[in-house]
Scaffold this motif. Structure first.
Motif, short mmCIF file in Angstrom:
data_model
loop_
_atom_site.label_atom_id
_atom_site.label_comp_id
_atom_site.label_asym_id
_atom_site.label_seq_id
_atom_site.Cartn_x
_atom_site.Cartn_y
_atom_site.Cartn_z
N GLU A 98 0.86 -1.18 0.00
CA GLU A 98 0.00 0.00 0.00
C GLU A 98 0.90 1.23 0.00
N LYS A 101 2.83 5.78 4.07
CA LYS A 101 2.05 6.60 5.01
C LYS A 101 2.94 7.04 6.18
N ALA A 104 1.64 8.17 9.66
CA ALA A 104 0.89 7.22 10.49
C ALA A 104 1.77 6.50 11.51
N TRP A 177 3.07 2.98 15.82
CA TRP A 177 2.29 3.19 14.59
C TRP A 177 0.81 3.29 14.93
N LYS A 197 7.71 11.26 8.63
CA LYS A 197 8.01 12.10 7.47
C LYS A 197 9.51 12.38 7.37
N TYR A 203 5.60 1.72 4.65
CA TYR A 203 4.73 0.96 3.75
C TYR A 203 4.01 -0.15 4.51
N ARG A 262 -5.11 9.75 8.28
CA ARG A 262 -3.66 9.82 8.04
C ARG A 262 -3.21 8.90 6.90
N ARG A 263 -4.12 8.07 6.40
CA ARG A 263 -3.78 7.17 5.30
C ARG A 263 -3.90 7.91 3.98
N PRO A 264 -3.07 7.58 3.00
CA PRO A 264 -3.17 8.22 1.68
C PRO A 264 -4.50 7.85 1.00
N ARG A 265 -4.88 8.69 0.06
CA ARG A 265 -6.07 8.39 -0.76
C ARG A 265 -5.64 8.26 -2.21
N SER A 267 -5.55 4.00 -0.93
CA SER A 267 -4.58 3.14 -0.24
C SER A 267 -4.82 1.68 -0.63
#
Length: 307
Positions: A98, A101, A104, A177, A197, A203, A262-265, A267
């Motif tokens: 995925e 992130k 996260a 996490w 970050k 991942y 907080r998860r990407p869009r 995922s």
């Protein structure tokens, strides 16, 4: 929910591999897409002749151990557990990942802590699950701070035990996490010393037993297809997803919502790209350099590709 399930079913081709008689899945509280696959019984529809079993684990290393001894067919973990497993010569295949992130995961300190920068971690006791994605985050944070790994005191604890130690003040910081991160942040007023970050892409990987893949190569496509169907539903129903996650895990809805936000869009799941393999190889190399894992490994050797 019947309407939602019908929507997902209408967009998917069921019974990709009717030869699958059993599918044993290992998951964690952080596995949002698997939670929806489970709740909406997507694998029961994908594999109508199979007995589907779901097994929850507190962290990725436990899932990889179960996969290695033949107790699971597929599982989901963060980035570090498969590196540990491959270094120990345990059988596994990366089948998908995925999107990164980094927000996260984080290194947390208590609300009243005097720690404000990573360099102040020198000599401090830091709770972390050994062999987890947070382990790599901590390795990278220590490196960025200009410290040596031996400058800190890692305290190897499971997420539940780490939180108890964190709340009691028995540790100075906690590398963790989501959703444990979100829970500590919102319920314990934990402060973020550093997120992932710029340190760790964080991942999520889907892994499979080589025996399962060998027997059912077509099933991998169906497994990934339903993860993506679940993610499409999550992206359209984020509030309802938070409620469902709350019910299935016992997390408060605001914790679930923070975790989801907080998860990407999107995922969804996809085969590993060269960049993902390179990032994962960097993780393995860093652990080899520090002698956290024995010798060196090549990530590409464990990446499954459809024939």
């Amino acid at each position: 929910m019947a309407v939602c399930c019908a929507m997902l079913g209408a967009s998917s081709a069921w019974a990709v591999d009717p030869s699958v008689k059993e599918l044993r899945i290992g998951f964690q509280k952080s596995a949002i897409n698997f939670a929806i696959v489970k709740q909406q019984k997507l694998y029961e529809k994908e594999f109508p002749n199979a007995k589907i079993t779901w097994n929850e684990f507190p962290a990725g290393p436990h899932i990889l151990e179960a996969l290695a001894v033949g107790s699971l067919d597929i599982g989901v973990t963060g980035d570090t557990p498969p590196v540990y497993a491959q270094a120990a010569k345990k059988p596994l295949y990366y089948i998908a990942y995925e999107a990164a992130k980094p927000l996260a995961s984080a290194i947390l300190v208590p609300e009243g802590s005097t720690l404000t920068q990573l360099s102040q971690l020198k000599g401090k006791r830091i709770a972390v699950q050994k062999g987890s994605s947070a382990h790599y985050l901590l390795v990278q944070a220590v490196r960025k701070a200009g410290l040596k790994w031996t400058d800190i005191q890692p305290i190897w604890l499971s997420p539940a035990d780490a939180r108890a130690a964190f709340q009691k003040g028995a540790v100075d910081a906690w590398a963790i996490w989501d959703p444990y991160f979100a829970s500590a942040q919102l319920e314990d007023q934990a402060r973020i010393l550093a997120s992932g970050k710029g340190l760790s892409p964080n991942y999520t990987f889907y892994l499979a037993s080589p025996d399962f893949v060998k027997k059912h190569p077509k099933a991998v496509k169906g497994i990934i297809q339903q993860i993506n169907a679940a993610d499409r539903w999550v992206q359209k129903n984020r509030v309802e997803t938070a409620q469902l996650i709350g019910k299935s895990t016992g997390l408060k809805s605001n914790v679930s919502q923070t975790f989801i936000d907080r998860r990407p869009r999107p995922s969804g799941a996809a085969p590993l790209s060269p960049k993902v393999v390179a990032d994962q190889q960097q993780l393995a190399n860093r652990f080899s350099e520090l002698k956290i894992i024995p010798g060196t490994i090549r990530i590409q050797q464990a990446v499954w590709t459809a024939k």
